[in-house]
Design an enzyme around this catalytic site. Structure first.
Site, PDB file in Angstrom:
ATOM      1  N   GLY D 205       0.883  -1.116   0.029  1.00  0.00           N
ATOM      2  CA  GLY D 205      -0.087   0.284   0.002  1.00  0.00           C
ATOM      3  C   GLY D 205       0.811   1.172  -0.394  1.00  0.00           C
ATOM      4  N   LEU D 231      -3.121  -6.188  -7.022  1.00  0.00           N
ATOM      5  CA  LEU D 231      -2.317  -4.721  -6.745  1.00  0.00           C
ATOM      6  C   LEU D 231      -1.569  -5.536  -5.934  1.00  0.00           C
ATOM      7  CD1 LEU D 231      -1.010  -1.335  -7.118  1.00  0.00           C
ATOM      8  CD2 LEU D 231      -2.562  -1.366  -5.339  1.00  0.00           C
ATOM      9  N   ASP D 232       0.775  -4.752  -6.085  1.00  0.00           N
ATOM     10  CA  ASP D 232       1.379  -5.835  -4.703  1.00  0.00           C
ATOM     11  C   ASP D 232       1.387  -6.691  -4.865  1.00  0.00           C
ATOM     12  OD1 ASP D 232       1.592  -3.260  -4.480  1.00  0.00           O
ATOM     13  OD2 ASP D 232       1.185  -2.292  -2.369  1.00  0.00           O
ATOM     14  N   GLU D 233       0.379  -7.690  -5.822  1.00  0.00           N
ATOM     15  CA  GLU D 233       0.322  -9.276  -4.842  1.00  0.00           C
ATOM     16  C   GLU D 233       0.877 -10.279  -6.148  1.00  0.00           C
ATOM     17  OE1 GLU D 233       0.414 -11.088  -2.951  1.00  0.00           O
ATOM     18  OE2 GLU D 233      -1.231  -9.184  -1.081  1.00  0.00           O
TER      19      GLU D 233
END
Lengths: 290, 290, 290, 290
Positions: D205, D231-233
């Site tokens: 985040g 997101l971010d994964e």
């Protein structure tokens, strides 16, 4: 405390005797200077003492740096100190010297342009014309000073003139592939940083990456050091390495090593410009910061 | 596939010519061997080819390692290969030699005791009696073979006899502070690993940490290498470094460096015992694994 | 200066106000104490000040540590300082707690045995009997205190009794696989160090290496932190990583990670025992040394 | 062997069954292709096989890459392989997307300009005009495509049009601070790399450096990963860290972290463009090279 109070940096070194810390801290206290960072080192072998203090001069009676210098000079004299007080907001003037390879220069220019490296670059000097457009794009005067055996003395005088003209605090040899004369080295003592594209004292001299490849080393590295007339023997500031293996050709070793060179040189310049390095005999004492 | 199928490792090297990979992979396919890992390297400078293959022999017609060796020998001969097939479950017999400092030995014994290093240690040899109790606690025969100028030849013969008696696959000089004779070096060629307490070729010879301190280096390191008669010049296997600064005394440099030595030597022994290292002329080709 | 003069360490922290450094350095000067190392940090966010000073008390009027403490207490009170003076030659008493995995314990015992870690280990406590022989070989009393849900309160009381009996300065959870009760955590506040086998806050809770493997991370790490009742959330002391790749099974990740755990925990214990760590709210301020 | 013979790269993956290596190596042998590097991985958990082969097509009957592809397609079909053959001399077309921070872009442009990164950059797209002059200096078309909630769908269509127009092989989000829509993520699956300014999954985040500072971590890092709608994964390609301490403000953490971001992203782009990465489910298999 006022946010906008100026930050000063006092650096001093002298023989190890009782009272060396006290004389500094008492002086600062009496001038209502608030210490934000203090670091000292006592070289017990050499019996030599080093101190670096960051402080804010934010009392009701805040004094100028000139007045502080004047006030401290008497105290310092009693201890035979080498010392100075610097304004942390003054950006040191760093003249770059470079030949053709611009990987180190590009990196320094990036950090300069973005303010990550808090310096001025008043001029770039090169013995080749290649870097001209890069200098121009950054709005930095570029001096093309070619050199050969017959013109070396004259060219070095031109370099010195430029350094004086621009009141350079530091000269960075960002892959400047000429050996400086002993005279120029002496004049730049403690004010010129070189990047050696190898882990000293491993592979001195020419083509260190080829030497490393011949020997089958599993690490390549870079060394940033102060320039002295003893080529590749100057006091070491920073060293860094990269792991490599049998599959690296000399060409790939060079490419990989250049990342290390860029980071190592940038770190050394930063440490110097933040007044974190003491040069004493053939060694450095470095008070690291964030 | 059967979980319990044995894993074998084929290693080979020869001149670079068309078909070197194919001769290996076709042979394995025809013997119903399933390749779990294959790595090759082509040294374009030397025109020399290296290959390492891990495979399971789990077909209906699974063959013994002896039969596989026999079957491959004809193929290999056509390419003039140096080669071998190893059973991955066979734990190499590693004889340790050590003097007084036991930091490397302690580390290797820990990895041996816990099974992290998949080796046998049939014997520990020392020119000092200090390590005896450590060896005994691990249930390993300890041989105290003191040595001086007059007894060197005889002592080295005793060492050789022990190596033969225990059918040693590898000798590890885990801080054994005696220079081996050229004769012994020759006999142990490619089968003896030394840990040099410095980053070669930086500080050869005695007291490298003192040399490093004198020079004010900002990194100390260790080098694991094969033993050759050229002291400190043997082919490099692993190198590793630690960052240090001006505040390190030689004593602290040594302590800090010993952590590097332990890890570097343990890694080299592991790579050798997993048949991941090729020794070719004065360099190593190493196929890393997890 | 007398080589044999004792070295003391003064640590203090308090609100950021003018004079915090001066009060310390002036006191030391007036008691003829020679400062060999001084480091301070000013947390401008929290307006909190931290200082650590090493000094030799070698003047003609050398005072005992007791007299120095008494003399400084009045000065310190004016600034509402949390402070102490330690004798650097006093070896802290460190009680080890461990379950079955002894990789961290073995490493700490090695450093203890060789004097690299300047501590006493008066006792080893375990909820399993496995480590008994290792403790005995080092001549350290071993306490087997098994624990389950019904006996936890009682067992923790036994632990506390032992810590008191041995006047433990520090408890090290060297892979002790039991969650301490909030009551015990509170009693050990700032005096118990745990090693978490992952890079916090990445993979909290059980089986972090399996979590890391599931996610396909390219680094594994370890975190040494102070124990608090908030599991895995205690103030971080040290963190370290190792590069890994797709070929690592969870089992190999664990083996590789254990090297990191050993080094990270040993470093944290050393920093604590050299009085280099300040614990303030949920963070640590650490003055590194050689 | 002809020095100038083209180098091709064959990549393939499929279910783990006997013959997967053989079908590749036999094909290459029969077409007189000399293998210069071969690497395979067998994911025993997933029973999935991966292989990457570099080879020179320098026999008397050298075939074009088109003919090789045609010839191999039948073999590959028998094993239900996902595969391709690439010409190593073809420079992938990499479109850069960026917002205001240009530290990653500057670094990539440097490597592009010097040929260290063997790619073409046909276009730079930004939602801010700031980078325009940097793009122009490198002679690269610059597209300023501002975006807000109401224009997002349209702007993403413009992006897609440009990617098609320039036949982009890869999109690099070099600090592009917009979340891509799930639709765009899906269309760019496996062809878009993002740099996350933190060590995932540590601080997902917003403002990861502030999160890290709050928690008092001793390492900061960066993660390069493929873009997915989560997101971010996305699957992790590279991760790298820098050591920090209590004295780092969030601002300094960011500056320090940016060095890590630059190196991590550049490495990920290089690995992708050398066809060294296999994306399988939510993980990557990466065959490292020099």
């Amino acid at each position: 405390m006022t946010e906008t109070a100026p930050t000063y940096i006092l650096t001093a070194h002298c023989r190890s005797v009782l009272g060396t810390v006290d004389v500094v801290t008492r002086f600062l206290y009496e001038h209502q200077c608030y210490i934000t960072e203090i670091q000292s080192f006592d070289d017990s072998e050499e019996e030599h003492f080093f101190i670096r203090v960051e402080f804010r001069n934010d009392g009701a009676n805040a004094r100028s740096i000139g007045l502080l210098r004047e006030a401290f000079s008497e105290d310092a004299a009693r201890f035979d100190m080498h010392w100075d007080i610097h304004d942390a907001s003054t950006r040191p003037k760093v003249v770059m010297m470079v030949s053709r390879d611009d990987h180190c220069l590009s990196d320094l220019l990036y950090r300069y342009r973005t303010g990550h490296l808090n310096i001025e670059i008043p001029a770039i000097i090169s013995n080749h014309p290649d870097i001209k457009h890069l200098a121009e794009w950054h709005g930095i005067p570029f001096y093309y000073l070619p050199v050969d055996v017959t013109t070396k003395t004259m060219q070095e005088q031109q370099v010195l003139d430029l350094l004086q003209q621009y009141r350079a605090d530091l000269v960075v040899l960002a892959r400047y592939m000429q050996v400086l004369s002993p005279e120029l080295c002496a004049k730049l003592n403690g004010r010129a940083i070189n990047i050696h594209h190898s882990l000293l004292p491993g592979f001195k001299g020419a083509k260190p990456y080829h030497q490393a490849w011949e020997k089958g080393v599993k690490l390549v590295g870079a060394t940033a050091h102060y320039v002295t007339e003893h080529l590749d023997e100057g006091p070491i500031i920073c060293q860094q390495v990269e792991a490599v293996d049998h599959s690296y050709t000399p060409k790939r070793l060079i490419e990989r090593g250049q990342d290390t060179e860029r980071l190592t040189l940038a770190r050394a310049v930063r440490l110097h410009c933040e007044h974190r390095i003491f040069l004493h005999r053939n060694k450095t004492v470095i008070f690291e910061g964030s």
